[in-house]
Design a protein around this motif. Structure first.
Motif, PDB file in Angstrom:
ATOM      1  N   TYR A 221       0.823  -1.214   0.000  1.00 16.36           N
ATOM      2  CA  TYR A 221       0.000   0.000   0.000  1.00 16.36           C
ATOM      3  C   TYR A 221       0.858   1.265   0.000  1.00 16.36           C
ATOM      4  CZ  TYR A 221      -3.309   3.549   1.577  1.00 16.36           C
ATOM      5  OH  TYR A 221      -4.059   4.688   1.685  1.00 16.36           O
ATOM      6  N   TRP A 222       1.772   1.377   0.971  1.00 13.23           N
ATOM      7  CA  TRP A 222       2.491   2.643   1.120  1.00 13.23           C
ATOM      8  C   TRP A 222       3.545   2.876   0.041  1.00 13.23           C
ATOM      9  CZ3 TRP A 222       0.646   6.624   3.360  1.00 13.23           C
ATOM     10  CH2 TRP A 222      -0.276   6.466   4.393  1.00 13.23           C
TER      11      TRP A 222
ATOM     12  N   ILE B 112       0.569   4.143  -2.835  1.00 12.10           N
ATOM     13  CA  ILE B 112       0.588   5.565  -2.479  1.00 12.10           C
ATOM     14  C   ILE B 112       1.777   6.277  -3.122  1.00 12.10           C
ATOM     15  CG2 ILE B 112       0.759   7.242  -0.587  1.00 12.10           C
ATOM     16  CD1 ILE B 112      -1.998   5.847  -0.908  1.00 12.10           C
TER      17      ILE B 112
ATOM     18  N   SER C  94       4.143  11.639  -2.778  1.00 17.38           N
ATOM     19  CA  SER C  94       3.430  10.494  -3.341  1.00 17.38           C
ATOM     20  C   SER C  94       2.586  10.908  -4.539  1.00 17.38           C
ATOM     21  CB  SER C  94       2.548   9.846  -2.271  1.00 17.38           C
ATOM     22  OG  SER C  94       1.557  10.745  -1.799  1.00 17.38           O
TER      23      SER C  94
ATOM     24  N   GLU D  38      -3.024   9.894  -3.188  1.00 19.29           N
ATOM     25  CA  GLU D  38      -3.411  10.306  -1.843  1.00 19.29           C
ATOM     26  C   GLU D  38      -3.845   9.072  -1.073  1.00 19.29           C
ATOM     27  OE1 GLU D  38      -6.598  13.065  -2.452  1.00 19.29           O
ATOM     28  OE2 GLU D  38      -5.258  14.629  -3.200  1.00 19.29           O
ATOM     29  N   SER D  39      -3.692   9.121   0.244  1.00 24.06           N
ATOM     30  CA  SER D  39      -4.141   7.975   1.034  1.00 24.06           C
ATOM     31  C   SER D  39      -5.657   7.867   0.934  1.00 24.06           C
ATOM     32  CB  SER D  39      -3.719   8.119   2.497  1.00 24.06           C
ATOM     33  OG  SER D  39      -4.566   9.007   3.179  1.00 24.06           O
ATOM     34  N   HIS D  40      -6.128   6.649   0.996  1.00 23.25           N
ATOM     35  CA  HIS D  40      -7.568   6.397   0.905  1.00 23.25           C
ATOM     36  C   HIS D  40      -8.303   6.958   2.107  1.00 23.25           C
ATOM     37  CE1 HIS D  40      -6.176   2.709  -1.566  1.00 23.25           C
ATOM     38  NE2 HIS D  40      -6.165   3.789  -2.295  1.00 23.25           N
ATOM     39  N   ARG D  41      -7.666   6.924   3.251  1.00 29.97           N
ATOM     40  CA  ARG D  41      -8.309   7.340   4.483  1.00 29.97           C
ATOM     41  C   ARG D  41      -8.202   8.839   4.718  1.00 29.97           C
ATOM     42  NH1 ARG D  41      -6.136   4.241   9.397  1.00 29.97           N
ATOM     43  NH2 ARG D  41      -6.318   2.650   7.813  1.00 29.97           N
ATOM     44  N   ARG D  42      -7.002   9.402   4.488  1.00 29.93           N
ATOM     45  CA  ARG D  42      -6.751  10.791   4.866  1.00 29.93           C
ATOM     46  C   ARG D  42      -6.838  11.769   3.700  1.00 29.93           C
ATOM     47  NH1 ARG D  42      -1.573  10.347   8.794  1.00 29.93           N
ATOM     48  NH2 ARG D  42      -1.717  12.601   8.624  1.00 29.93           N
TER      49      ARG D  42
ATOM     50  N   VAL E 197       6.720   8.166   4.666  1.00 33.65           N
ATOM     51  CA  VAL E 197       6.385   6.754   4.479  1.00 33.65           C
ATOM     52  C   VAL E 197       7.395   5.873   5.206  1.00 33.65           C
ATOM     53  CG1 VAL E 197       6.174   4.885   2.775  1.00 33.65           C
ATOM     54  CG2 VAL E 197       5.077   7.106   2.357  1.00 33.65           C
TER      55      VAL E 197
END
Length: 174
Positions: free
Chosen positions: A70-71, A75, A130, A133-137, A146
Motif C-alpha cells: 500500500y504505502w 501511495i 506520493s 493520496e491515502s484512501h483514508r486521509r 512513508v
C-alpha cells in the motif's frame, strides 16, 4: 545479531546519513518480525492466543505485506493494485484465514512485497511526494514520511509479535 536459529538481524547504524538510517531501521524491524516467527509450525503461526484479539503471527506477516504494498507502491508510485488478502466485505482479511494458510505462502508474499517496496524507494529522494493520496486521509506524503510510518508500523506490530510468541512457546527477546 544472530538469533538462536541462525537468522541474521542487521543492527542499524548509529551514525549513518538519513537515508541509510531509515533503511537500516526499516530492515531491522522487518527482520525482527521474521525472527519472531522462526521455528514455529503453521498451526502455531495461525493461532490467535490473546483473546479476544484475532492477532496471530501469520496474520501480522500477511498484514505487513499489505502495508508494504500500500504505502510504497500504491501511495508513493500511484500503482493501482488489488489488495492481497483484504476485500470490501472483509477489510481485515489479512488476519482472517483458514487452515490452508501456510507460513511458506505468507513469507513468500511478504518477501515479494518487501523487495517491491525497496525497488519503489530506490534512487528516489526522501522529499518526493506520493503520486496518490491515502484512501483514508486524502493527503499526499513524502517518501520520508512513508519510511518513518513504516518503521512505526513494524515497531508497533513487533511488540504484538513479542506477546504472541511468548504465549505460544515462552520465547522472549528484544
Amino acid at each position: 545479531m544472530t538469533t538462536s536459529t541462525g537468522h541474521h538481524r542487521p543492527e542499524p547504524s548509529t551514525t549513518a546519513a538519513e537515508r541509510d538510517m531509515l533503511d537500516g531501521w526499516l530492515d531491522y524491524h522487518r527482520a525482527t518480525l521474521l525472527w519472531k516467527c522462526e521455528g514455529l509450525g503453521d498451526e502455531q503461526l495461525r493461532r490467535a492466543v490473546l483473546a479476544p484479539s484475532e492477532l496471530s503471527l501469520l496474520g501480522l506477516v500477511r498484514h505487513m505485506a499489505e502495508v508494504e504494498r500500500y504505502w510504497f507502491r500504491e501511495i508513493m508510485l500511484g500503482e493501482e493494485l488489488p489488495d492481497l488478502y483484504c476485500t470490501p466485505e472483509d477489510r481485515d482479511g489479512d488476519f482472517h484465514f483458514g487452515d490452508e494458510a501456510t507460513w511458506a505462502d505468507a513469507e513468500r508474499v511478504w518477501r515479494t512485497e518487501v523487495e517491491a517496496a525497496r525497488q519503489a524507494a530506490a534512487g528516489r529522494s526522501l522529499d518526493l511526494e506520493s503520486r496518490a493520496e491515502s484512501h483514508r486521509r486524502g493527503e499526499v506524503f513524502s517518501l520520508r514520511w512513508v519510511y518513518t510510518h513504516m518503521i512505526e508500523e513494524y515497531a508497533r506490530h513487533n511488540g504484538h509479535a513479542d506477546l504472541l510468541r511468548e504465549q505460544l512457546d515462552g520465547a522472549t527477546g528484544e
